[in-house]
Design a protein around this motif. Structure first.
Motif, PDB file in Angstrom:
ATOM      1  N   ILE A   1       3.279  -2.465  -8.454  1.00  0.00           N
ATOM      2  CA  ILE A   1       2.985  -1.882  -9.765  1.00  0.00           C
ATOM      3  C   ILE A   1       1.689  -2.460 -10.324  1.00  0.00           C
ATOM      4  CG2 ILE A   1       3.721  -1.874 -12.185  1.00  0.00           C
ATOM      5  CD1 ILE A   1       6.590  -1.499 -11.168  1.00  0.00           C
ATOM      6  N   PHE A   2       1.533  -3.777 -10.237  1.00  0.00           N
ATOM      7  CA  PHE A   2       0.311  -4.396 -10.739  1.00  0.00           C
ATOM      8  C   PHE A   2      -0.900  -3.933  -9.934  1.00  0.00           C
ATOM      9  CE2 PHE A   2      -2.925  -7.689 -10.749  1.00  0.00           C
ATOM     10  CZ  PHE A   2      -3.093  -7.899 -12.113  1.00  0.00           C
ATOM     11  N   LEU A   3      -0.785  -3.971  -8.617  1.00  0.00           N
ATOM     12  CA  LEU A   3      -1.912  -3.595  -7.761  1.00  0.00           C
ATOM     13  C   LEU A   3      -2.296  -2.126  -7.926  1.00  0.00           C
ATOM     14  CD1 LEU A   3      -0.918  -5.462  -4.461  1.00  0.00           C
ATOM     15  CD2 LEU A   3      -2.601  -6.169  -6.184  1.00  0.00           C
ATOM     16  N   SER A   4      -1.316  -1.289  -8.192  1.00  0.00           N
ATOM     17  CA  SER A   4      -1.572   0.148  -8.333  1.00  0.00           C
ATOM     18  C   SER A   4      -2.523   0.466  -9.483  1.00  0.00           C
ATOM     19  CB  SER A   4      -0.255   0.897  -8.531  1.00  0.00           C
ATOM     20  OG  SER A   4      -0.467   2.280  -8.659  1.00  0.00           O
ATOM     21  N   GLY A   5      -2.608  -0.427 -10.453  1.00  0.00           N
ATOM     22  CA  GLY A   5      -3.483  -0.203 -11.600  1.00  0.00           C
ATOM     23  C   GLY A   5      -4.902  -0.708 -11.410  1.00  0.00           C
TER      24      GLY A   5
ATOM     25  N   PRO B   1      -5.961   5.257  -9.956  1.00  0.00           N
ATOM     26  CA  PRO B   1      -5.131   4.100 -10.321  1.00  0.00           C
ATOM     27  C   PRO B   1      -4.082   4.500 -11.350  1.00  0.00           C
ATOM     28  CG  PRO B   1      -7.449   3.505 -10.321  1.00  0.00           C
ATOM     29  CD  PRO B   1      -7.400   5.005 -10.171  1.00  0.00           C
ATOM     30  N   TRP B   2      -2.914   3.900 -11.229  1.00  0.00           N
ATOM     31  CA  TRP B   2      -1.827   4.215 -12.171  1.00  0.00           C
ATOM     32  C   TRP B   2      -0.889   3.029 -12.282  1.00  0.00           C
ATOM     33  CZ3 TRP B   2      -1.137   8.157 -15.504  1.00  0.00           C
ATOM     34  CH2 TRP B   2       0.106   8.251 -16.138  1.00  0.00           C
ATOM     35  N   ARG B   3      -0.500   2.735 -13.495  1.00  0.00           N
ATOM     36  CA  ARG B   3       0.487   1.692 -13.742  1.00  0.00           C
ATOM     37  C   ARG B   3       1.481   2.236 -14.771  1.00  0.00           C
ATOM     38  NH1 ARG B   3      -2.580  -3.437 -15.021  1.00  0.00           N
ATOM     39  NH2 ARG B   3      -3.074  -3.384 -12.798  1.00  0.00           N
ATOM     40  N   PRO B   4       2.778   2.192 -14.486  1.00  0.00           N
ATOM     41  CA  PRO B   4       3.758   2.728 -15.440  1.00  0.00           C
ATOM     42  C   PRO B   4       3.781   1.917 -16.727  1.00  0.00           C
ATOM     43  CG  PRO B   4       4.864   1.479 -13.739  1.00  0.00           C
ATOM     44  CD  PRO B   4       3.427   1.585 -13.313  1.00  0.00           C
TER      45      PRO B   4
ATOM     46  N   LYS C   1      14.054  -8.917  -2.556  1.00  0.00           N
ATOM     47  CA  LYS C   1      12.753  -8.669  -1.933  1.00  0.00           C
ATOM     48  C   LYS C   1      12.157  -7.362  -2.433  1.00  0.00           C
ATOM     49  CE  LYS C   1      13.841  -8.883   2.435  1.00  0.00           C
ATOM     50  NZ  LYS C   1      13.620  -8.799   3.898  1.00  0.00           N
ATOM     51  N   GLY C   2      12.998  -6.334  -2.535  1.00  0.00           N
ATOM     52  CA  GLY C   2      12.524  -5.039  -3.020  1.00  0.00           C
ATOM     53  C   GLY C   2      12.043  -5.119  -4.452  1.00  0.00           C
ATOM     54  N   SER C   3      12.766  -5.894  -5.258  1.00  0.00           N
ATOM     55  CA  SER C   3      12.386  -6.085  -6.655  1.00  0.00           C
ATOM     56  C   SER C   3      10.987  -6.690  -6.765  1.00  0.00           C
ATOM     57  CB  SER C   3      13.403  -7.000  -7.339  1.00  0.00           C
ATOM     58  OG  SER C   3      12.977  -7.380  -8.622  1.00  0.00           O
ATOM     59  N   ASP C   4      10.737  -7.756  -6.003  1.00  0.00           N
ATOM     60  CA  ASP C   4       9.436  -8.424  -6.050  1.00  0.00           C
ATOM     61  C   ASP C   4       8.329  -7.550  -5.463  1.00  0.00           C
ATOM     62  OD1 ASP C   4      10.505 -10.672  -7.238  1.00  0.00           O
ATOM     63  OD2 ASP C   4      10.825 -11.720  -5.343  1.00  0.00           O
ATOM     64  N   LEU C   5       8.659  -6.833  -4.396  1.00  0.00           N
ATOM     65  CA  LEU C   5       7.675  -5.951  -3.772  1.00  0.00           C
ATOM     66  C   LEU C   5       7.217  -4.864  -4.731  1.00  0.00           C
ATOM     67  CD1 LEU C   5       6.088  -4.734  -1.413  1.00  0.00           C
ATOM     68  CD2 LEU C   5       8.233  -3.706  -0.580  1.00  0.00           C
ATOM     69  N   VAL C   6       8.154  -4.234  -5.392  1.00  0.00           N
ATOM     70  CA  VAL C   6       7.803  -3.172  -6.345  1.00  0.00           C
ATOM     71  C   VAL C   6       7.009  -3.745  -7.511  1.00  0.00           C
ATOM     72  CG1 VAL C   6       8.735  -1.490  -7.987  1.00  0.00           C
ATOM     73  CG2 VAL C   6       9.737  -1.698  -5.700  1.00  0.00           C
ATOM     74  N   ASN C   7       7.415  -4.901  -7.993  1.00  0.00           N
ATOM     75  CA  ASN C   7       6.699  -5.514  -9.115  1.00  0.00           C
ATOM     76  C   ASN C   7       5.249  -5.815  -8.742  1.00  0.00           C
ATOM     77  OD1 ASN C   7       6.999  -6.641 -11.888  1.00  0.00           O
ATOM     78  ND2 ASN C   7       6.380  -8.530 -10.878  1.00  0.00           N
ATOM     79  N   THR C   8       5.027  -6.315  -7.539  1.00  0.00           N
ATOM     80  CA  THR C   8       3.668  -6.585  -7.073  1.00  0.00           C
ATOM     81  C   THR C   8       2.869  -5.296  -6.952  1.00  0.00           C
ATOM     82  OG1 THR C   8       4.407  -8.526  -5.826  1.00  0.00           O
ATOM     83  CG2 THR C   8       2.287  -7.587  -5.201  1.00  0.00           C
TER      84      THR C   8
ATOM     85  N   TYR D   1       0.822  -1.212   0.000  1.00  0.00           N
ATOM     86  CA  TYR D   1       0.000   0.000   0.000  1.00  0.00           C
ATOM     87  C   TYR D   1       0.858   1.265   0.000  1.00  0.00           C
ATOM     88  CZ  TYR D   1      -4.905  -1.395   0.220  1.00  0.00           C
ATOM     89  OH  TYR D   1      -6.162  -1.842  -0.110  1.00  0.00           O
ATOM     90  N   LYS D   2       1.983   1.230   0.716  1.00  0.00           N
ATOM     91  CA  LYS D   2       2.847   2.407   0.745  1.00  0.00           C
ATOM     92  C   LYS D   2       3.451   2.694  -0.629  1.00  0.00           C
ATOM     93  CE  LYS D   2       4.094   2.458   5.645  1.00  0.00           C
ATOM     94  NZ  LYS D   2       5.196   2.462   6.641  1.00  0.00           N
ATOM     95  N   ILE D   3       3.828   1.642  -1.343  1.00  0.00           N
ATOM     96  CA  ILE D   3       4.406   1.844  -2.673  1.00  0.00           C
ATOM     97  C   ILE D   3       3.318   2.213  -3.675  1.00  0.00           C
ATOM     98  CG2 ILE D   3       5.713   0.762  -4.544  1.00  0.00           C
ATOM     99  CD1 ILE D   3       7.089  -0.928  -2.407  1.00  0.00           C
ATOM    100  N   ILE D   4       2.142   1.621  -3.540  1.00  0.00           N
ATOM    101  CA  ILE D   4       1.007   2.004  -4.402  1.00  0.00           C
ATOM    102  C   ILE D   4       0.753   3.500  -4.281  1.00  0.00           C
ATOM    103  CG2 ILE D   4      -1.500   1.818  -4.655  1.00  0.00           C
ATOM    104  CD1 ILE D   4      -1.180  -1.161  -3.875  1.00  0.00           C
ATOM    105  N   GLU D   5       0.815   4.008  -3.048  1.00  0.00           N
ATOM    106  CA  GLU D   5       0.600   5.438  -2.837  1.00  0.00           C
ATOM    107  C   GLU D   5       1.639   6.268  -3.588  1.00  0.00           C
ATOM    108  OE1 GLU D   5       0.394   8.759   0.772  1.00  0.00           O
ATOM    109  OE2 GLU D   5       0.633   6.618   1.243  1.00  0.00           O
ATOM    110  N   MET D   6       2.894   5.843  -3.562  1.00  0.00           N
ATOM    111  CA  MET D   6       3.953   6.574  -4.257  1.00  0.00           C
ATOM    112  C   MET D   6       3.751   6.525  -5.781  1.00  0.00           C
ATOM    113  SD  MET D   6       6.023   7.910  -1.988  1.00  0.00           S
ATOM    114  CE  MET D   6       4.470   8.250  -1.115  1.00  0.00           C
ATOM    115  N   ILE D   7       3.373   5.361  -6.273  1.00  0.00           N
ATOM    116  CA  ILE D   7       3.170   5.220  -7.721  1.00  0.00           C
ATOM    117  C   ILE D   7       2.027   6.104  -8.188  1.00  0.00           C
ATOM    118  CG2 ILE D   7       2.511   3.619  -9.561  1.00  0.00           C
ATOM    119  CD1 ILE D   7       3.895   1.395  -7.942  1.00  0.00           C
TER     120      ILE D   7
END
Length: 233
Positions: A123-127, A137-140, A114-121, A86-92
């Protein structure tokens, strides 16, 4: 503020080491770039979280990024869990980057993978529209992984000719972390002269392989598309 590129690292200094030259080049081309550090790097053997913060601020100035934030997820202990996602979704969603750069899928430090997988997850959820947090909602468009300790095989290499010195300067802003013959702190794998020298010689070796002065390699989880053969160097 909408960003063109958002670079995310598990620790302050990850981004500089992995893609500092690429960021400096993109900024010189007018791109708006930001950095998100997942942790304060508080478990690092040398220095403190306070000195690391000061060093991260200086490195950001050297690169010219417009914003840098720290999510303080817990060095060494963060997981790919709901709270972190949720914290990374907010940043995205806050910065709406077209491109996200993050840690290598696997590396010597477990936090990098771990950071790689967390960000990848995230990114998908953010959309996903049904995840509501007051932001759209936003997905790069693109998500790439920079390479750090392990000599992983890149899917592509960015020419950073003319920006290697700036990359090295941003890395050396982390004075407590890297080689200093006068330091009385314990020697770590990244605090050796060999490691400091490797920042330059690894970039120059990638440059040699693509026929330029210096380069930085990236890994993609998906196919890389080009408009035509002329878009390749």
């Amino acid at each position: 503020m909408k960003l063109d590129i958002l670079a995310i690292g598990a620790h302050p200094d990850d981004v500089e080491l992995g893609c500092g030259g690429t960021l400096a080049k993109e900024i010189s081309l007018g791109k708006k770039v930001g950095i998100i550090d997942l942790t304060k790097g508080e478990l690092g053997t040398r220095g403190t979280d306070i000195t690391r913060k000061e060093e991260a601020t200086e490195a950001a100035k050297i690169l010219g990024v417009v914003v840098r934030e720290n999510l303080d997820l817990g060095d060494g202990f963060f997981t790919n869990g709901k709270e972190e996602q949720y914290k990374i979704i907010e940043m995205i969603r806050k910065y709406q980057p077209d491109v996200i750069l993050s840690n290598a899928p696997s590396d010597r430090h477990p936090d990098h993978g771990k950071g790689s997988d967390l960000v990848n997850t995230a990114i998908f959820l953010s959309g996903l529209p049904k995840i509501e947090n007051g932001l759209q909602p936003w997905r790069p468009k693109k998500h790439f992984h920079y390479i750090q300790w392990l000599p992983l095989e890149p899917n592509f290499v960015v020419d950073i000719t003319g920006f290697l010195d700036q990359k090295i300067e941003s890395c050396m802003a982390y004075k407590t972390q890297f080689y200093n013959p006068n330091s009385e702190e314990p020697i770590t794998p990244i605090a050796t002269k060999n490691f400091t020298d490797s920042i330059q010689y690894r970039a120059m070796d990638l440059g040699r392989l693509i026929g330029t002065e210096a380069g930085e390699g990236f890994i993609s989880r998906s196919y890389i598309a080009v408009n035509n053969l002329d878009s390749l160097l």
